[in-house]
Write an enzyme that holds these catalytic residues in place. Structure first.
Site, PDB file in Angstrom:
ATOM      1  N   CYS A  60     -17.655   0.741 -11.523  1.00 44.89           N
ATOM      2  CA  CYS A  60     -17.007  -0.109 -10.516  1.00 44.89           C
ATOM      3  C   CYS A  60     -15.550   0.316 -10.330  1.00 44.89           C
ATOM      4  CB  CYS A  60     -17.087  -1.575 -10.939  1.00 44.89           C
ATOM      5  SG  CYS A  60     -16.095  -2.669  -9.905  1.00 44.89           S
ATOM      6  N   CYS A  70     -13.007  -2.367 -11.379  1.00 50.68           N
ATOM      7  CA  CYS A  70     -12.888  -2.465 -12.843  1.00 50.68           C
ATOM      8  C   CYS A  70     -12.016  -1.319 -13.361  1.00 50.68           C
ATOM      9  CB  CYS A  70     -14.264  -2.440 -13.503  1.00 50.68           C
ATOM     10  SG  CYS A  70     -15.172  -4.007 -13.387  1.00 50.68           S
ATOM     11  N   ASP A 101      -3.904  -2.879  -0.721  1.00 52.43           N
ATOM     12  CA  ASP A 101      -5.082  -2.187  -0.195  1.00 52.43           C
ATOM     13  C   ASP A 101      -4.678  -0.772   0.232  1.00 52.43           C
ATOM     14  OD1 ASP A 101      -8.016  -3.285   1.139  1.00 52.43           O
ATOM     15  OD2 ASP A 101      -7.237  -1.332   1.771  1.00 52.43           O
ATOM     16  N   HIS A 146     -15.912  -8.817 -14.110  1.00 54.59           N
ATOM     17  CA  HIS A 146     -16.688  -8.279 -12.996  1.00 54.59           C
ATOM     18  C   HIS A 146     -17.642  -9.341 -12.454  1.00 54.59           C
ATOM     19  CE1 HIS A 146     -18.600  -5.209 -10.481  1.00 54.59           C
ATOM     20  NE2 HIS A 146     -19.674  -5.974 -10.647  1.00 54.59           N
ATOM     21  N   ASN A 182     -15.337 -10.455   1.955  1.00 52.51           N
ATOM     22  CA  ASN A 182     -16.568  -9.952   2.563  1.00 52.51           C
ATOM     23  C   ASN A 182     -17.672 -10.010   1.514  1.00 52.51           C
ATOM     24  OD1 ASN A 182     -15.397  -9.275   5.084  1.00 52.51           O
ATOM     25  ND2 ASN A 182     -14.526  -7.428   4.179  1.00 52.51           N
ATOM     26  N   HIS A 210     -17.276  -5.748  -6.206  1.00 52.71           N
ATOM     27  CA  HIS A 210     -16.535  -6.535  -7.208  1.00 52.71           C
ATOM     28  C   HIS A 210     -15.774  -7.575  -6.392  1.00 52.71           C
ATOM     29  CE1 HIS A 210     -13.850  -6.574 -11.066  1.00 52.71           C
ATOM     30  NE2 HIS A 210     -13.375  -7.514 -10.260  1.00 52.71           N
ATOM     31  N   HIS A 225     -13.511  -9.704  -4.373  1.00 56.06           N
ATOM     32  CA  HIS A 225     -12.094  -9.510  -4.062  1.00 56.06           C
ATOM     33  C   HIS A 225     -11.733 -10.324  -2.830  1.00 56.06           C
ATOM     34  CE1 HIS A 225     -14.421  -6.330  -2.057  1.00 56.06           C
ATOM     35  NE2 HIS A 225     -13.527  -6.371  -1.076  1.00 56.06           N
ATOM     36  N   HIS A 246      -9.103 -10.382   0.253  1.00 57.74           N
ATOM     37  CA  HIS A 246      -8.083  -9.704   1.051  1.00 57.74           C
ATOM     38  C   HIS A 246      -7.036 -10.744   1.448  1.00 57.74           C
ATOM     39  CE1 HIS A 246     -10.599  -6.075   2.155  1.00 57.74           C
ATOM     40  NE2 HIS A 246     -11.574  -6.928   1.869  1.00 57.74           N
TER      41      HIS A 246
HETATM   42  P1  AMP Z   1     -14.488  -4.642   1.387  1.00 60.83           P
HETATM   43  O1  AMP Z   1     -14.867  -3.768   2.544  1.00 60.83           O
HETATM   44  O2  AMP Z   1     -14.289  -6.081   1.754  1.00 60.83           O
HETATM   45  O3  AMP Z   1     -15.437  -4.448   0.232  1.00 60.83           O
HETATM   46  O4  AMP Z   1     -13.039  -4.182   0.925  1.00 60.83           O
HETATM   47  C1  AMP Z   1     -12.805  -3.144   0.043  1.00 60.83           C
HETATM   48  C2  AMP Z   1     -11.365  -2.783   0.208  1.00 60.83           C
HETATM   49  O5  AMP Z   1     -10.975  -2.003  -0.889  1.00 60.83           O
HETATM   50  C3  AMP Z   1     -11.081  -1.953   1.464  1.00 60.83           C
HETATM   51  O6  AMP Z   1     -10.139  -2.644   2.289  1.00 60.83           O
HETATM   52  C4  AMP Z   1     -10.510  -0.653   0.905  1.00 60.83           C
HETATM   53  O7  AMP Z   1      -9.470  -0.134   1.698  1.00 60.83           O
HETATM   54  C5  AMP Z   1     -10.017  -1.089  -0.454  1.00 60.83           C
HETATM   55  N1  AMP Z   1      -9.962  -0.029  -1.453  1.00 60.83           N
HETATM   56  C6  AMP Z   1     -10.944   0.842  -1.790  1.00 60.83           C
HETATM   57  N2  AMP Z   1     -10.524   1.654  -2.777  1.00 60.83           N
HETATM   58  C7  AMP Z   1      -9.248   1.291  -3.066  1.00 60.83           C
HETATM   59  C8  AMP Z   1      -8.266   1.756  -3.987  1.00 60.83           C
HETATM   60  N3  AMP Z   1      -8.511   2.787  -4.828  1.00 60.83           N
HETATM   61  N4  AMP Z   1      -7.054   1.158  -4.005  1.00 60.83           N
HETATM   62  C9  AMP Z   1      -6.793   0.130  -3.161  1.00 60.83           C
HETATM   63  N5  AMP Z   1      -7.681  -0.357  -2.279  1.00 60.83           N
HETATM   64  C10 AMP Z   1      -8.889   0.210  -2.220  1.00 60.83           C
HETATM   65 ZN    ZN Z   2     -15.938  -4.440 -11.295  1.00 59.12          ZN
END
Ligand code: AMP
Ligand code: ZN
Length: 113
Positions: A4, A7, A30, A46, A86, A97, A99, A101
């Site tokens: 993940c 994680c 982000d 997680h 989402n 995982h 999250h 926004h």
């Molecule tokens: P979601 O589409 O709601 O699952 O959002 C996942 C978010 O994680 C997206 O907005 C990506 O830009 C962000 N994301 C993916 N990898 C990373 C990373 N290494 N560092 C910061 N944000 C990330």
């Molecule tokens: Zn995770």
């Protein structure tokens, strides 16, 4: 969860632009911002998505919502923000995982989808 990405960000194995951390949660910018200010808040435990929040693990969600105003203020958000999670394929969840926004720092669109 060894595969993940969030994680790995929490453990420090993948670098991130951290904006807040405590014993329960981690927040970071982000990598592909969708607003002038865009950070993510995740539980350190997680949890796959909002669909997996239950009686046993929901404390971290309350904690996240207690801390979002504090973090938002600390990164300079002054005039409101939007919180989005989402959940699942129809919502285009790309990282499995839980999250949240947090988007702000400018006037956001009235449209949410
Ligand atoms: P979601 O589409 O709601 O699952 O959002 C996942 C978010 O994680 C997206 O907005 C990506 O830009 C962000 N994301 C993916 N990898 C990373 C990373 N290494 N560092 C910061 N944000 C990330
Ligand atoms: Zn995770």
């Amino acid at each position: 969860m060894s595969d993940c990405i969030f994680c790995k960000i929490i453990s420090g194995d993948i670098p991130s632009a951290k904006v807040y951390e405590d014993d329960k949660i981690f927040a970071f910018k982000d990598i592909n911002p969708q607003a002038a200010v865009h950070f993510l808040v995740v539980p350190k435990t997680h949890i796959g998505s909002a669909d997996e929040v239950d009686e046993a693990n929901s404390d971290c969600v309350a904690h996240i919502f207690k801390k979002i105003p504090v973090i938002a203020k600390s990164v300079g958000i002054k005039n409101g923000y939007r919180v989005i999670t989402n959940c699942g394929p129809d919502a285009c969840q790309s990282v499995k995982h839980l999250h949240f926004h947090v988007l702000g720092g400018e006037q956001l669109s009235e449209k949410m989808a």
